[in-house]
Design a protein around this motif. Structure first.
Motif, PDB file in Angstrom:
ATOM      1  N   ILE A  29       0.572  -0.839   0.238  1.00 49.84           N
ATOM      2  CA  ILE A  29      -0.590  -0.054   0.043  1.00 49.84           C
ATOM      3  C   ILE A  29       0.892   0.990   0.187  1.00 49.84           C
ATOM      4  CG2 ILE A  29      -1.781   1.419   1.300  1.00 49.84           C
ATOM      5  CD1 ILE A  29      -2.646  -1.348   2.104  1.00 49.84           C
ATOM      6  N   LEU A  30       1.760   0.870   0.918  1.00 56.09           N
ATOM      7  CA  LEU A  30       2.611   2.421   1.214  1.00 56.09           C
ATOM      8  C   LEU A  30       3.267   2.676  -0.300  1.00 56.09           C
ATOM      9  CD1 LEU A  30       4.027   1.774   4.699  1.00 56.09           C
ATOM     10  CD2 LEU A  30       2.396   2.969   3.598  1.00 56.09           C
ATOM     11  N   ALA A  31       3.820   1.390  -1.046  1.00 56.55           N
ATOM     12  CA  ALA A  31       4.718   1.676  -2.424  1.00 56.55           C
ATOM     13  C   ALA A  31       3.605   2.104  -3.560  1.00 56.55           C
ATOM     14  CB  ALA A  31       5.212   0.346  -2.480  1.00 56.55           C
ATOM     15  N   ASP A  32       2.404   1.490  -3.058  1.00 59.96           N
ATOM     16  CA  ASP A  32       1.246   2.306  -4.396  1.00 59.96           C
ATOM     17  C   ASP A  32       1.574   3.965  -4.484  1.00 59.96           C
ATOM     18  OD1 ASP A  32       1.157  -0.293  -5.585  1.00 59.96           O
ATOM     19  OD2 ASP A  32      -0.687  -0.631  -3.930  1.00 59.96           O
ATOM     20  N   LEU A  33       0.974   3.918  -3.505  1.00 65.64           N
ATOM     21  CA  LEU A  33       0.916   5.635  -2.976  1.00 65.64           C
ATOM     22  C   LEU A  33       1.519   6.750  -2.829  1.00 65.64           C
ATOM     23  CD1 LEU A  33      -1.322   5.250   0.469  1.00 65.64           C
ATOM     24  CD2 LEU A  33      -2.107   5.230  -1.619  1.00 65.64           C
ATOM     25  N   ALA A  34       2.837   5.383  -2.390  1.00 68.59           N
ATOM     26  CA  ALA A  34       4.128   7.157  -3.025  1.00 68.59           C
ATOM     27  C   ALA A  34       4.425   6.934  -4.771  1.00 68.59           C
ATOM     28  CB  ALA A  34       5.575   5.816  -2.206  1.00 68.59           C
ATOM     29  N   TRP A  35       4.495   5.830  -5.128  1.00 69.72           N
ATOM     30  CA  TRP A  35       4.073   6.167  -6.625  1.00 69.72           C
ATOM     31  C   TRP A  35       3.139   7.214  -7.016  1.00 69.72           C
ATOM     32  CZ3 TRP A  35       0.926   3.397 -10.566  1.00 69.72           C
ATOM     33  CH2 TRP A  35       1.113   3.134 -11.765  1.00 69.72           C
ATOM     34  N   LEU A  36       2.136   7.001  -7.015  1.00 78.35           N
ATOM     35  CA  LEU A  36       1.290   8.251  -7.244  1.00 78.35           C
ATOM     36  C   LEU A  36       1.524   8.936  -7.029  1.00 78.35           C
ATOM     37  CD1 LEU A  36      -2.387   5.361  -6.835  1.00 78.35           C
ATOM     38  CD2 LEU A  36      -1.158   6.235  -8.658  1.00 78.35           C
ATOM     39  N   GLY A  37       2.331   9.853  -6.324  1.00 75.26           N
ATOM     40  CA  GLY A  37       3.092  10.434  -5.398  1.00 75.26           C
ATOM     41  C   GLY A  37       2.109  10.985  -4.746  1.00 75.26           C
ATOM     42  N   LEU A  38       1.826  10.438  -4.064  1.00 74.22           N
ATOM     43  CA  LEU A  38       0.889  10.946  -2.422  1.00 74.22           C
ATOM     44  C   LEU A  38       1.854  10.933  -1.651  1.00 74.22           C
ATOM     45  CD1 LEU A  38      -1.928   8.879  -2.737  1.00 74.22           C
ATOM     46  CD2 LEU A  38      -1.999  11.524  -3.719  1.00 74.22           C
ATOM     47  N   ALA A  39       1.434  12.357  -0.429  1.00 75.71           N
ATOM     48  CA  ALA A  39       2.682  12.287   0.729  1.00 75.71           C
ATOM     49  C   ALA A  39       1.682  12.304   2.200  1.00 75.71           C
ATOM     50  CB  ALA A  39       3.374  13.648   0.830  1.00 75.71           C
ATOM     51  N   TRP A  40       1.552  11.354   2.781  1.00 79.01           N
ATOM     52  CA  TRP A  40       0.525  11.544   3.462  1.00 79.01           C
ATOM     53  C   TRP A  40       1.064  11.516   5.130  1.00 79.01           C
ATOM     54  CZ3 TRP A  40       2.086   7.643   0.804  1.00 79.01           C
ATOM     55  CH2 TRP A  40       3.471   7.045   1.366  1.00 79.01           C
ATOM     56  N   GLU A  41       0.061  11.929   6.522  1.00 80.07           N
ATOM     57  CA  GLU A  41       0.509  11.719   7.681  1.00 80.07           C
ATOM     58  C   GLU A  41       0.031  10.860   8.191  1.00 80.07           C
ATOM     59  OE1 GLU A  41      -0.860  14.404   9.978  1.00 80.07           O
ATOM     60  OE2 GLU A  41      -0.895  16.344   8.702  1.00 80.07           O
ATOM     61  N   GLY A  42       0.788   9.749   8.723  1.00 76.06           N
ATOM     62  CA  GLY A  42       0.725   8.394   9.911  1.00 76.06           C
ATOM     63  C   GLY A  42       1.371   7.609   8.915  1.00 76.06           C
ATOM     64  N   PRO A  43       1.254   5.823   8.660  1.00 74.00           N
ATOM     65  CA  PRO A  43      -0.207   5.624   8.730  1.00 74.00           C
ATOM     66  C   PRO A  43      -0.531   5.779  10.875  1.00 74.00           C
ATOM     67  CG  PRO A  43       1.244   3.819   8.306  1.00 74.00           C
ATOM     68  CD  PRO A  43       2.106   5.455   8.401  1.00 74.00           C
ATOM     69  N   VAL A  44      -2.249   5.474  10.725  1.00 73.47           N
ATOM     70  CA  VAL A  44      -2.490   4.986  11.712  1.00 73.47           C
ATOM     71  C   VAL A  44      -2.729   3.267  11.378  1.00 73.47           C
ATOM     72  CG1 VAL A  44      -4.659   5.172  14.011  1.00 73.47           C
ATOM     73  CG2 VAL A  44      -2.624   7.083  12.989  1.00 73.47           C
ATOM     74  N   PHE A  45      -2.819   3.008  12.153  1.00 71.32           N
ATOM     75  CA  PHE A  45      -2.832   1.159  13.053  1.00 71.32           C
ATOM     76  C   PHE A  45      -4.465   0.936  13.392  1.00 71.32           C
ATOM     77  CE2 PHE A  45       0.997   1.435  11.223  1.00 71.32           C
ATOM     78  CZ  PHE A  45       1.166   0.184  10.177  1.00 71.32           C
ATOM     79  N   GLN A  46      -5.168  -0.014  12.973  1.00 74.09           N
ATOM     80  CA  GLN A  46      -6.782  -0.453  13.514  1.00 74.09           C
ATOM     81  C   GLN A  46      -5.869  -1.036  14.760  1.00 74.09           C
ATOM     82  OE1 GLN A  46      -9.559  -1.029  10.761  1.00 74.09           O
ATOM     83  NE2 GLN A  46     -10.161   1.393  11.328  1.00 74.09           N
ATOM     84  N   SER A  47      -5.560  -2.331  14.507  1.00 68.29           N
ATOM     85  CA  SER A  47      -4.755  -3.361  15.151  1.00 68.29           C
ATOM     86  C   SER A  47      -4.912  -1.934  16.939  1.00 68.29           C
ATOM     87  CB  SER A  47      -4.014  -4.171  14.695  1.00 68.29           C
ATOM     88  OG  SER A  47      -3.031  -3.213  14.412  1.00 68.29           O
ATOM     89  N   GLN A  48      -3.857  -1.076  16.614  1.00 66.92           N
ATOM     90  CA  GLN A  48      -3.363  -0.527  17.796  1.00 66.92           C
ATOM     91  C   GLN A  48      -4.353  -0.126  18.410  1.00 66.92           C
ATOM     92  OE1 GLN A  48       0.351   1.520  16.331  1.00 66.92           O
ATOM     93  NE2 GLN A  48       0.672  -0.444  15.811  1.00 66.92           N
ATOM     94  N   ARG A  49      -5.799   0.411  18.101  1.00 69.83           N
ATOM     95  CA  ARG A  49      -6.593   1.048  18.212  1.00 69.83           C
ATOM     96  C   ARG A  49      -8.013  -0.208  18.902  1.00 69.83           C
ATOM     97  NH1 ARG A  49      -5.737   6.476  16.599  1.00 69.83           N
ATOM     98  NH2 ARG A  49      -8.013   6.916  16.192  1.00 69.83           N
ATOM     99  N   LEU A  50      -7.990  -0.998  19.736  1.00 68.60           N
ATOM    100  CA  LEU A  50      -8.732  -1.458  20.245  1.00 68.60           C
ATOM    101  C   LEU A  50      -9.528  -1.734  21.474  1.00 68.60           C
ATOM    102  CD1 LEU A  50      -7.152  -5.053  19.800  1.00 68.60           C
ATOM    103  CD2 LEU A  50      -8.100  -3.577  18.064  1.00 68.60           C
ATOM    104  N   ALA A  51      -8.937  -0.460  22.266  1.00 70.17           N
ATOM    105  CA  ALA A  51      -9.584  -0.169  23.516  1.00 70.17           C
ATOM    106  C   ALA A  51     -10.603   1.051  22.912  1.00 70.17           C
ATOM    107  CB  ALA A  51      -8.175   0.633  23.749  1.00 70.17           C
ATOM    108  N   LEU A  52     -10.158   1.727  22.173  1.00 65.97           N
ATOM    109  CA  LEU A  52     -10.971   2.713  21.286  1.00 65.97           C
ATOM    110  C   LEU A  52     -12.473   2.124  20.835  1.00 65.97           C
ATOM    111  CD1 LEU A  52      -9.547   5.475  18.776  1.00 65.97           C
ATOM    112  CD2 LEU A  52     -10.117   5.620  22.053  1.00 65.97           C
ATOM    113  N   TYR A  53     -12.812   0.977  20.568  1.00 66.47           N
ATOM    114  CA  TYR A  53     -13.093   0.203  19.713  1.00 66.47           C
ATOM    115  C   TYR A  53     -14.530  -0.569  20.842  1.00 66.47           C
ATOM    116  CZ  TYR A  53     -10.660   1.087  15.538  1.00 66.47           C
ATOM    117  OH  TYR A  53      -9.662   1.186  14.644  1.00 66.47           O
TER     118      TYR A  53
END
Length: 255
Positions: A29-53
């Motif tokens: 996913i990161l390689a695809d987005l970088a290839w398209l020329g996109l820049a982003w903040e993060g990533p945030v992983f849902q697996s690390q946010r289970l307490a919120l759910y």
């Protein structure tokens, strides 16, 4: 759009399905987005946010809006097969009103947690949301039946996790495919039940193949990784798509 508005473009990896999520998928996913020329903040992983759910599920449970469901796929298929096709909800509500003693006796068996949709809609009252293309949309979550919000192999469903995360991350605008338009009815209800803000929605047309079907890997559609390995220019592709210039043989869902 985020750049034009002085906003932030956030990347979130939805990896709470342990049976399907792999580290190599994240790298792709990161390689695809970088290839398209996109820049982003993060990533945030849902697996690390289970307490919120868990907190969101606890809130809904305390309000009496969740119930355990012990039905298998075969059980549900058998129950819906005998019902009138024009009135059959996605889930027939088999476990909705099981006696408390029966529920307690079964809780050691595999089960999921469903939202009592009729009760939830009664609590929330009439709702609406705004889509940039469709305008004001009256929410109709009842059409989805009693959706699953958690199960043993996924501690939060897509519906619950994205609703909670959008609020926690301060998301103001959600851009996603038109295939998720109907899911917004459920998300709007969860926002109301959990006292969360409602973003603006932008549901864009889908890219279609020559046969009129949505592009999908299972149908042999070209992947971004294959295009990248073939020497294609990702930034040029992204620029063409921004200008609604599609590759030969493809169309969008509105044409």
């Amino acid at each position: 759009m985020a750049v034009a508005r002085g906003g932030r473009f956030l990347l979130r990896i939805e990896d709470i399905d342990g049976t399907r999520s792999r580290a190599e998928h994240v790298g792709a996913i990161l390689a695809d987005l970088a290839w398209l020329g996109l820049a982003w903040e993060g990533p945030v992983f849902q697996s690390q946010r289970l307490a919120l759910y868990d907190d969101a599920l606890a809130t809904l449970t305390a309000r009496g809006l969740l119930y355990p469901c012990f039905c298998t796929r075969a059980d549900i298929a058998a129950a819906t097969l005998s019902a009138p096709h024009d009135t059959t909800p996605p889930y027939p509500g088999t476990c909705r009103h099981l006696p408390a003693a029966e529920v307690a006796a079964r809780l050691d068996r595999p089960h999921c947690w469903r939202l009592d949709m009729a009760a939830a809609v009664a609590v929330a009252g009439p709702l609406e949301w705004h889509d940039v293309s469709a305008g004001r949309v009256a929410a109709d979550p009842l059409s989805h039946g009693d959706v699953i919000l958690a199960r043993k192999d996924a501690p939060a469903s897509y519906h619950l996790a994205v609703t909670v995360d959008d609020a926690a991350q301060g998301v103001t605008d959600i851009v996603r495919g038109a295939d998720l338009f109907d899911a917004t009815h459920v998300h709007r209800l969860l926002q109301a039940l959990l006292a969360l803000p409602t973003p603006a929605y932008h549901h864009h047309p889908l890219l279609m193949g020559p046969d009129g079907r949505r592009l999908a890997k299972r149908d042999g559609a070209p992947t971004l990784a294959a295009m990248r390995e073939d020497g294609k220019d990702g930034r040029a592709l992204a620029d063409r798509l921004r200008r609604d210039i599609l590759s030969y043989g493809f169309s969008d869902a509105n044409t």
